[in-house]
Design a protein around this motif. Structure first.
Motif, PDB file in Angstrom:
ATOM      1  N   SER A 106       0.845  -1.202   0.000  1.00 46.66           N
ATOM      2  CA  SER A 106       0.000   0.000   0.000  1.00 46.66           C
ATOM      3  C   SER A 106       0.871   1.239   0.000  1.00 46.66           C
ATOM      4  O   SER A 106       1.718   1.403   0.876  1.00 46.66           O
ATOM      5  CB  SER A 106      -0.898   0.002   1.226  1.00 46.66           C
ATOM      6  N   ARG A 107       0.659   2.083  -0.985  1.00 50.74           N
ATOM      7  CA  ARG A 107       1.338   3.384  -1.064  1.00 50.74           C
ATOM      8  C   ARG A 107       0.284   4.426  -0.725  1.00 50.74           C
ATOM      9  O   ARG A 107      -0.452   4.881  -1.594  1.00 50.74           O
ATOM     10  CB  ARG A 107       1.922   3.583  -2.457  1.00 50.74           C
ATOM     11  N   VAL A 108       0.225   4.764   0.540  1.00 49.70           N
ATOM     12  CA  VAL A 108      -0.862   5.567   1.076  1.00 49.70           C
ATOM     13  C   VAL A 108      -0.932   6.947   0.445  1.00 49.70           C
ATOM     14  O   VAL A 108      -1.997   7.395   0.011  1.00 49.70           O
ATOM     15  CB  VAL A 108      -0.749   5.653   2.612  1.00 49.70           C
ATOM     16  N   ALA A 109       0.191   7.648   0.394  1.00 46.81           N
ATOM     17  CA  ALA A 109       0.197   9.021  -0.115  1.00 46.81           C
ATOM     18  C   ALA A 109      -0.318   9.088  -1.551  1.00 46.81           C
ATOM     19  O   ALA A 109      -1.004  10.036  -1.927  1.00 46.81           O
ATOM     20  CB  ALA A 109       1.598   9.609  -0.025  1.00 46.81           C
ATOM     21  N   GLU A 110      -0.007   8.083  -2.340  1.00 54.33           N
ATOM     22  CA  GLU A 110      -0.425   8.066  -3.743  1.00 54.33           C
ATOM     23  C   GLU A 110      -1.806   7.452  -3.921  1.00 54.33           C
ATOM     24  O   GLU A 110      -2.345   7.424  -5.023  1.00 54.33           O
ATOM     25  CB  GLU A 110       0.597   7.284  -4.602  1.00 54.33           C
ATOM     26  N   GLY A 111      -2.349   6.857  -2.864  1.00 56.23           N
ATOM     27  CA  GLY A 111      -3.639   6.190  -2.959  1.00 56.23           C
ATOM     28  C   GLY A 111      -3.590   4.931  -3.801  1.00 56.23           C
ATOM     29  O   GLY A 111      -4.583   4.520  -4.398  1.00 56.23           O
ATOM     30  N   GLU A 112      -2.426   4.297  -3.858  1.00 55.92           N
ATOM     31  CA  GLU A 112      -2.230   3.112  -4.695  1.00 55.92           C
ATOM     32  C   GLU A 112      -2.048   1.860  -3.844  1.00 55.92           C
ATOM     33  O   GLU A 112      -1.508   1.916  -2.752  1.00 55.92           O
ATOM     34  CB  GLU A 112      -0.962   3.251  -5.548  1.00 55.92           C
ATOM     35  N   VAL A 113      -2.499   0.777  -4.405  1.00 51.78           N
ATOM     36  CA  VAL A 113      -2.178  -0.535  -3.864  1.00 51.78           C
ATOM     37  C   VAL A 113      -1.499  -1.292  -4.991  1.00 51.78           C
ATOM     38  O   VAL A 113      -2.066  -1.462  -6.068  1.00 51.78           O
ATOM     39  CB  VAL A 113      -3.443  -1.285  -3.380  1.00 51.78           C
ATOM     40  N   LEU A 114      -0.253  -1.675  -4.762  1.00 46.79           N
ATOM     41  CA  LEU A 114       0.518  -2.402  -5.763  1.00 46.79           C
ATOM     42  C   LEU A 114       0.592  -3.871  -5.369  1.00 46.79           C
ATOM     43  O   LEU A 114       0.668  -4.193  -4.181  1.00 46.79           O
ATOM     44  CB  LEU A 114       1.930  -1.846  -5.860  1.00 46.79           C
ATOM     45  N   VAL A 115       0.600  -4.737  -6.350  1.00 46.35           N
ATOM     46  CA  VAL A 115       0.795  -6.158  -6.121  1.00 46.35           C
ATOM     47  C   VAL A 115       2.074  -6.535  -6.856  1.00 46.35           C
ATOM     48  O   VAL A 115       2.191  -6.287  -8.066  1.00 46.35           O
ATOM     49  CB  VAL A 115      -0.405  -6.981  -6.624  1.00 46.35           C
ATOM     50  N   THR A 116       3.030  -7.101  -6.124  1.00 49.25           N
ATOM     51  CA  THR A 116       4.331  -7.387  -6.739  1.00 49.25           C
ATOM     52  C   THR A 116       4.187  -8.410  -7.868  1.00 49.25           C
ATOM     53  O   THR A 116       3.450  -9.382  -7.751  1.00 49.25           O
ATOM     54  CB  THR A 116       5.344  -7.907  -5.704  1.00 49.25           C
ATOM     55  N   GLU A 117       4.917  -8.158  -8.933  1.00 46.00           N
ATOM     56  CA  GLU A 117       4.938  -9.064 -10.078  1.00 46.00           C
ATOM     57  C   GLU A 117       6.220  -9.879 -10.122  1.00 46.00           C
ATOM     58  O   GLU A 117       6.423 -10.678 -11.028  1.00 46.00           O
ATOM     59  CB  GLU A 117       4.766  -8.269 -11.368  1.00 46.00           C
ATOM     60  N   GLU A 118       7.088  -9.633  -9.156  1.00 42.24           N
ATOM     61  CA  GLU A 118       8.344 -10.366  -9.041  1.00 42.24           C
ATOM     62  C   GLU A 118       8.697 -10.470  -7.556  1.00 42.24           C
ATOM     63  O   GLU A 118       8.126  -9.775  -6.738  1.00 42.24           O
ATOM     64  CB  GLU A 118       9.469  -9.676  -9.813  1.00 42.24           C
ATOM     65  N   GLN A 119       9.625 -11.361  -7.247  1.00 37.57           N
ATOM     66  CA  GLN A 119      10.074 -11.485  -5.862  1.00 37.57           C
ATOM     67  C   GLN A 119      10.929 -10.288  -5.486  1.00 37.57           C
ATOM     68  O   GLN A 119      11.637  -9.741  -6.328  1.00 37.57           O
ATOM     69  CB  GLN A 119      10.903 -12.770  -5.650  1.00 37.57           C
ATOM     70  N   TRP A 120      10.867  -9.930  -4.205  1.00 38.82           N
ATOM     71  CA  TRP A 120      11.700  -8.873  -3.641  1.00 38.82           C
ATOM     72  C   TRP A 120      12.399  -9.413  -2.417  1.00 38.82           C
ATOM     73  O   TRP A 120      11.864 -10.275  -1.717  1.00 38.82           O
ATOM     74  CB  TRP A 120      10.866  -7.714  -3.115  1.00 38.82           C
ATOM     75  N   VAL A 121      13.556  -8.878  -2.131  1.00 42.77           N
ATOM     76  CA  VAL A 121      14.130  -9.000  -0.786  1.00 42.77           C
ATOM     77  C   VAL A 121      14.483  -7.599  -0.326  1.00 42.77           C
ATOM     78  O   VAL A 121      14.839  -6.726  -1.125  1.00 42.77           O
ATOM     79  CB  VAL A 121      15.365  -9.936  -0.686  1.00 42.77           C
ATOM     80  N   MET A 122      14.344  -7.405   0.965  1.00 43.06           N
ATOM     81  CA  MET A 122      14.662  -6.121   1.566  1.00 43.06           C
ATOM     82  C   MET A 122      15.758  -6.336   2.582  1.00 43.06           C
ATOM     83  O   MET A 122      15.694  -7.272   3.376  1.00 43.06           O
ATOM     84  CB  MET A 122      13.436  -5.537   2.248  1.00 43.06           C
ATOM     85  N   LEU A 123      16.752  -5.473   2.532  1.00 51.88           N
ATOM     86  CA  LEU A 123      17.836  -5.482   3.513  1.00 51.88           C
ATOM     87  C   LEU A 123      17.633  -4.300   4.445  1.00 51.88           C
ATOM     88  O   LEU A 123      17.487  -3.159   3.987  1.00 51.88           O
ATOM     89  CB  LEU A 123      19.192  -5.382   2.824  1.00 51.88           C
ATOM     90  N   ILE A 124      17.659  -4.589   5.733  1.00 49.30           N
ATOM     91  CA  ILE A 124      17.543  -3.545   6.741  1.00 49.30           C
ATOM     92  C   ILE A 124      18.820  -3.586   7.576  1.00 49.30           C
ATOM     93  O   ILE A 124      18.959  -4.398   8.494  1.00 49.30           O
ATOM     94  CB  ILE A 124      16.301  -3.766   7.615  1.00 49.30           C
ATOM     95  N   PRO A 125      19.781  -2.739   7.234  1.00 46.95           N
ATOM     96  CA  PRO A 125      21.048  -2.731   7.968  1.00 46.95           C
ATOM     97  C   PRO A 125      20.894  -1.999   9.311  1.00 46.95           C
ATOM     98  O   PRO A 125      20.241  -0.956   9.384  1.00 46.95           O
ATOM     99  CB  PRO A 125      21.998  -1.989   7.037  1.00 46.95           C
ATOM    100  N   ALA A 126      21.468  -2.556  10.340  1.00 48.65           N
ATOM    101  CA  ALA A 126      21.372  -1.957  11.680  1.00 48.65           C
ATOM    102  C   ALA A 126      22.072  -0.605  11.718  1.00 48.65           C
ATOM    103  O   ALA A 126      23.215  -0.466  11.283  1.00 48.65           O
ATOM    104  CB  ALA A 126      21.985  -2.887  12.718  1.00 48.65           C
ATOM    105  N   GLY A 127      21.373   0.407  12.202  1.00 45.48           N
ATOM    106  CA  GLY A 127      21.964   1.715  12.418  1.00 45.48           C
ATOM    107  C   GLY A 127      22.250   2.534  11.176  1.00 45.48           C
ATOM    108  O   GLY A 127      22.774   3.643  11.278  1.00 45.48           O
ATOM    109  N   ALA A 128      21.911   2.024  10.004  1.00 41.08           N
ATOM    110  CA  ALA A 128      22.211   2.736   8.754  1.00 41.08           C
ATOM    111  C   ALA A 128      21.066   3.668   8.376  1.00 41.08           C
ATOM    112  O   ALA A 128      19.920   3.457   8.766  1.00 41.08           O
ATOM    113  CB  ALA A 128      22.470   1.747   7.628  1.00 41.08           C
ATOM    114  N   TRP A 129      21.382   4.653   7.573  1.00 37.07           N
ATOM    115  CA  TRP A 129      20.404   5.632   7.112  1.00 37.07           C
ATOM    116  C   TRP A 129      19.849   5.242   5.740  1.00 37.07           C
ATOM    117  O   TRP A 129      19.629   6.089   4.884  1.00 37.07           O
ATOM    118  CB  TRP A 129      21.026   7.027   7.091  1.00 37.07           C
ATOM    119  N   TRP A 130      19.638   3.962   5.521  1.00 32.64           N
ATOM    120  CA  TRP A 130      19.091   3.460   4.268  1.00 32.64           C
ATOM    121  C   TRP A 130      18.520   2.059   4.445  1.00 32.64           C
ATOM    122  O   TRP A 130      18.860   1.362   5.406  1.00 32.64           O
ATOM    123  CB  TRP A 130      20.143   3.440   3.152  1.00 32.64           C
TER     124      TRP A 130
END
Length: 170
Positions: free
Chosen positions: A44-68
């Motif tokens: 859900s992309r609230v600000a845009e009023g969109e709901v997206l459904v992924t068409e491919e696999q994703w992975v997300m990296l959340i590095p500890a203490g990083a600004w990204w």
């Protein structure tokens, strides 16, 4: 592969909800926590009023203490790397991670490997509108510069490490 669901919550600097979606905890390594999203994940992309459904696999990296944070997308997505410049991630509990989006994105195009910084206009606008503190502005800019160089140079985890995690998403 883990099976714990993690809700990813991204807010804007003013506290408004920007986007949210659920991913699966895959594991953790020296780069951070890895989450996976199979095809069909609802974002859900609230600000845009969109709901997206992924068409491919994703992975997300959340590095500890990083600004990204980083999203790595499987083919046929146009981008294979999409990094958000954010405040360091916070884990209110093991089932939720939150960040504040600071507008700048650093992306790599799958086809030709070119890397670019996106949404610089949005960053400039929101600096004034939301009165970003000067240290946040400086951190966001230096983070975007670091990401640009690291992705261009294939510095891990942007080289090939993410592919190992992407293979775990079914």
């Amino acid at each position: 592969m883990g099976d714990a669901e993690v809700r990813v919550v991204v807010r804007k600097f003013d506290g408004s909800l920007h986007r949210h979606y659920s991913m699966i905890w895959l594991g953790e390594d020296e780069f951070g926590v890895w989450l996976g999203a199979p095809i069909g994940t609802v974002c859900s992309r609230v600000a845009e009023g969109e709901v997206l459904v992924t068409e491919e696999q994703w992975v997300m990296l959340i590095p500890a203490g990083a600004w990204w944070t980083a999203l790595f997308l499987a083919a046929p997505a146009r981008l294979d790397v999409y990094c958000d410049v954010t405040t360091p991630a916070e884990w209110p509990h093991t089932g939720e991670v939150t960040t504040v989006d600071l507008d700048l994105d650093v992306c790599r195009i799958r086809g030709d490997g070119s890397v670019f910084v996106d949404d610089q206009d949005e960053f400039a606008f929101h600096q004034k509108r939301h009165a970003y503190p000067p240290d946040y502005v400086a951190r966001a800019e230096t983070t975007a510069e670091w990401l640009l160089a690291a992705i261009r140079n294939g510095t891990e985890p942007f080289g090939s490490r993410y592919r190992t995690w992407l293979e775990l998403v079914v």
